[in-house]
Design an enzyme around this catalytic site. Structure first.
Site, PDB file in Angstrom:
ATOM      1  N   HIS A  38      95.838  39.056 -32.537  1.00 38.07           N
ATOM      2  CA  HIS A  38      95.439  37.933 -33.392  1.00 38.07           C
ATOM      3  C   HIS A  38      96.569  37.566 -34.359  1.00 38.07           C
ATOM      4  CE1 HIS A  38      92.874  36.127 -36.673  1.00 38.07           C
ATOM      5  NE2 HIS A  38      92.345  35.569 -35.599  1.00 38.07           N
ATOM      6  N   SER A  73      92.670  33.389 -27.877  1.00 30.96           N
ATOM      7  CA  SER A  73      92.001  34.431 -28.654  1.00 30.96           C
ATOM      8  C   SER A  73      90.849  34.964 -27.807  1.00 30.96           C
ATOM      9  CB  SER A  73      91.501  33.859 -29.987  1.00 30.96           C
ATOM     10  OG  SER A  73      90.692  32.728 -29.783  1.00 30.96           O
ATOM     11  N   ASP A  91      96.019  21.480 -38.225  1.00 33.55           N
ATOM     12  CA  ASP A  91      95.782  22.863 -37.780  1.00 33.55           C
ATOM     13  C   ASP A  91      94.295  23.020 -37.518  1.00 33.55           C
ATOM     14  OD1 ASP A  91      95.816  25.562 -37.287  1.00 33.55           O
ATOM     15  OD2 ASP A  91      96.120  26.146 -39.385  1.00 33.55           O
ATOM     16  N   ALA A 134      90.972  24.648 -34.839  1.00 36.72           N
ATOM     17  CA  ALA A 134      90.395  25.335 -33.696  1.00 36.72           C
ATOM     18  C   ALA A 134      89.918  24.288 -32.695  1.00 36.72           C
ATOM     19  CB  ALA A 134      89.202  26.179 -34.163  1.00 36.72           C
ATOM     20  N   LYS A 152      85.402  17.342 -24.387  1.00 35.12           N
ATOM     21  CA  LYS A 152      86.823  17.132 -24.713  1.00 35.12           C
ATOM     22  C   LYS A 152      87.416  18.355 -25.429  1.00 35.12           C
ATOM     23  CE  LYS A 152      86.718  12.176 -24.660  1.00 35.12           C
ATOM     24  NZ  LYS A 152      87.065  10.909 -25.294  1.00 35.12           N
TER      25      LYS A 152
HETATM   26  N1  LIG Z   1      94.249  32.982 -34.402  1.00 35.25           N
HETATM   27  C1  LIG Z   1      93.162  32.539 -33.847  1.00 35.25           C
HETATM   28  O1  LIG Z   1      92.711  33.130 -32.888  1.00 35.25           O
HETATM   29  C2  LIG Z   1      92.469  31.314 -34.372  1.00 35.25           C
HETATM   30  C3  LIG Z   1      91.394  30.773 -33.645  1.00 35.25           C
HETATM   31  C4  LIG Z   1      90.765  29.644 -34.135  1.00 35.25           C
HETATM   32  C5  LIG Z   1      91.159  29.069 -35.342  1.00 35.25           C
HETATM   33  N2  LIG Z   1      92.187  29.610 -36.021  1.00 35.25           N
HETATM   34  C6  LIG Z   1      92.601  29.036 -37.311  1.00 35.25           C
HETATM   35  O2  LIG Z   1      91.457  28.730 -38.078  1.00 35.25           O
HETATM   36  C7  LIG Z   1      91.806  27.803 -39.081  1.00 35.25           C
HETATM   37  C8  LIG Z   1      90.668  26.850 -39.345  1.00 35.25           C
HETATM   38  O3  LIG Z   1      90.420  26.013 -38.219  1.00 35.25           O
HETATM   39  P1  LIG Z   1      89.280  24.897 -38.272  1.00 35.25           P
HETATM   40  O4  LIG Z   1      89.279  24.155 -36.995  1.00 35.25           O
HETATM   41  O5  LIG Z   1      87.999  25.523 -38.711  1.00 35.25           O
HETATM   42  O6  LIG Z   1      89.839  23.964 -39.462  1.00 35.25           O
HETATM   43  P2  LIG Z   1      89.129  22.739 -40.214  1.00 35.25           P
HETATM   44  O7  LIG Z   1      88.022  22.194 -39.398  1.00 35.25           O
HETATM   45  O8  LIG Z   1      88.832  23.178 -41.600  1.00 35.25           O
HETATM   46  O9  LIG Z   1      90.318  21.663 -40.293  1.00 35.25           O
HETATM   47  C9  LIG Z   1      90.895  21.137 -39.115  1.00 35.25           C
HETATM   48  C10 LIG Z   1      91.909  20.059 -39.461  1.00 35.25           C
HETATM   49  O10 LIG Z   1      91.204  18.932 -39.995  1.00 35.25           O
HETATM   50  C11 LIG Z   1      91.826  18.504 -41.204  1.00 35.25           C
HETATM   51  N3  LIG Z   1      90.800  17.913 -42.063  1.00 35.25           N
HETATM   52  C12 LIG Z   1      89.736  18.532 -42.644  1.00 35.25           C
HETATM   53  N4  LIG Z   1      89.014  17.658 -43.350  1.00 35.25           N
HETATM   54  C13 LIG Z   1      89.632  16.455 -43.228  1.00 35.25           C
HETATM   55  C14 LIG Z   1      89.359  15.153 -43.733  1.00 35.25           C
HETATM   56  N5  LIG Z   1      88.301  14.882 -44.491  1.00 35.25           N
HETATM   57  N6  LIG Z   1      90.210  14.156 -43.414  1.00 35.25           N
HETATM   58  C15 LIG Z   1      91.301  14.395 -42.646  1.00 35.25           C
HETATM   59  N7  LIG Z   1      91.606  15.619 -42.127  1.00 35.25           N
HETATM   60  C16 LIG Z   1      90.767  16.623 -42.419  1.00 35.25           C
HETATM   61  C17 LIG Z   1      92.430  19.738 -41.797  1.00 35.25           C
HETATM   62  O11 LIG Z   1      93.465  19.381 -42.697  1.00 35.25           O
HETATM   63  C18 LIG Z   1      92.916  20.452 -40.544  1.00 35.25           C
HETATM   64  O12 LIG Z   1      94.201  19.995 -40.181  1.00 35.25           O
HETATM   65  C19 LIG Z   1      93.116  27.179 -38.614  1.00 35.25           C
HETATM   66  O13 LIG Z   1      94.147  27.698 -39.422  1.00 35.25           O
HETATM   67  C20 LIG Z   1      93.299  27.711 -37.189  1.00 35.25           C
HETATM   68  O14 LIG Z   1      94.636  27.875 -36.782  1.00 35.25           O
HETATM   69  C21 LIG Z   1      92.857  30.713 -35.570  1.00 35.25           C
END
Ligand SMILES: NC(=O)c1ccc[n+]([C@@H]2O[C@H](COP(=O)([O-])OP(=O)(O)OC[C@H]3O[C@@H](n4cnc5c(N)ncnc54)[C@H](O)[C@@H]3O)[C@@H](O)[C@H]2O)c1
Length: 345
Positions: A118, A142, A175, A177, A225
């Site tokens: 991870h 992952s 960034d 998921a 999608k």
């Molecule tokens: N290592 C792993 O296995 C793994 C797996 C899944 C996710 N992750 C990480 O988890 C973290 C969280 O992911 P997530 O999908 O829950 O993020 P999230 O849903 O909080 O955000 C996703 C993206 O949407 C943007 N966003 C959020 N609100 C917005 C708005 N109102 N207007 C415009 N843009 C907006 C954020 O800036 C971000 O770029 C990330 O850092 C991801 O890399 C890691």
């Protein structure tokens, strides 16, 4: 109100916990800094809440505490890194820095990583490339936890995609998921006794549930999608690196197995295409145009991706990082077990 802790104090505390769990100091620092960076940006799903799992896996020997990731093969702008079964952050930082170096030489650098674990927030690596003046893309697979669209049961990782690039006045990043939310948001809700919104997870029968304790699998982002994007990430991160794919990636959260996670790092020098200044101006102009759009009913403003995290970072670096009481207690108990002194609340 949760108690707050200064980011650098949290880094030192987590580094000490990881070292006491068997990770050598330089690697422990790399992991602690990257996790706290996620907390600075309010990406709490990929912050220090993951330390208890990392500690357990280090102590069980499932993650190598003395990792020596290395470039195993290289041809032109393309390289393959062996993660040496260490923390994904250690291999991910090495691979990103190598991809930046390749991009300086060739205009592009592609570095795949196998035999890794991870690696936390994908954005950490893309932003590292953007800080070097490059466009960075990073993906990782992952453990399988996401249903295939139309199916029941765990088949794919939550497989994030990140892109970052310099703008005239900072760094833009996306960034996310490819599941509806990062699965750790479900785990954090379970650990803190909160319910989750409809549409995040399903139970063993494939029925939607808002009880995080009943979640057997997560749901792809936006239906088929998001499912397609998750497969794309398996191809780039897993298959291309010769790492695990789908069911052959070991579990992080359940059971005693090593993972063989794969990461994909693509770094492009914009100077070899549009030109660095022209590229940054075009991107900055796009972001300005988006923010200038009329605001829809029910919204206060149009944000661009990365903006919520940048705002949180400014606020948390000023006021400290809020740690939920359950997490603080868990980290204190872990520190007690490992004879590490936690900072006072
Ligand atoms: N290592 C792993 O296995 C793994 C797996 C899944 C996710 N992750 C990480 O988890 C973290 C969280 O992911 P997530 O999908 O829950 O993020 P999230 O849903 O909080 O955000 C996703 C993206 O949407 C943007 N966003 C959020 N609100 C917005 C708005 N109102 N207007 C415009 N843009 C907006 C954020 O800036 C971000 O770029 C990330 O850092 C991801 O890399 C890691």
């Amino acid at each position: 109100m949760p108690d707050r802790i200064a980011p650098d104090a949290l880094e030192r505390w987590m580094q000490a916990v990881l070292e006491a769990s068997g990770l050598e100091p330089a690697a422990a620092e790399t992991v602690a800094v990257s996790l706290v960076d996620a907390n600075r940006r309010a990406v709490d799903s990929h912050g220090v809440a993951r330390v208890p799992t990392y500690s357990e896996r280090l102590r069980a020997g499932l993650v190598n505490g003395r990792p020596r990731p290395r470039v195993e093969r290289e041809n032109g702008a393309v390289a393959l890194v062996d993660g040496d079964r260490g923390p994904g952050q250690v291999a991910g930082v090495l691979a990103t820095d190598h991809a930046i170096e390749l991009a300086r030489r060739h205009g592009v650098g592609v570095v795949s990583v196998h035999r890794s674990s991870h690696y936390g927030a994908a954005g950490y690596y893309a932003i590292r490339a953007a800080r070097a003046g490059m466009l960075g893309i990073s993906t990782t697979n992952s453990e399988p936890f996401v249903i295939p669209y139309g199916g029941i049961g765990r088949a794919l990782g939550t497989n994030p995609i990140a892109l970052a690039a310099p703008t005239p006045d900072g760094i833009f990043d996306v960034d996310m998921a490819t599941s509806q939310v990062a699965v750790n948001k479900i785990f954090n809700a379970r650990d803190e006794g909160r319910t989750i919104p409809d549409g995040w997870g399903v139970d063993e029968q494939g029925q939607p549930t808002t009880d995080p304790a009943q979640v057997h699998a997560a749901v792809p982002l936006g239906g088929y999608k998001g499912y397609a994007l998750a497969v794309l990430v398996e191809v780039l991160s897993g298959a291309l690196a010769g790492a695990g794919v789908g069911h052959t990636v070991g579990s992080l959260n359940e059971g005693g197995e090593t993972q063989d996670v794969g990461h994909f790092h693509l770094v492009i020098d914009p100077d070899r295409l549009a030109g660095r200044a022209r590229f940054a101006e075009a991107l900055g102009g796009l972001l300005e145009a988006l923010k200038a759009m009329p605001v829809a009913p029910g919204h206060d403003e149009v944000l661009v991706p990365g903006e919520p995290e940048a705002r949180a970072k400014a606020e948390r670096e000023r006021d400290g990082i809020p740690l939920p009481p359950t997490l603080w207690t868990t980290l204190e108990a872990l520190s007690g077990e490992l004879a590490v002194s936690p900072p006072g609340r």
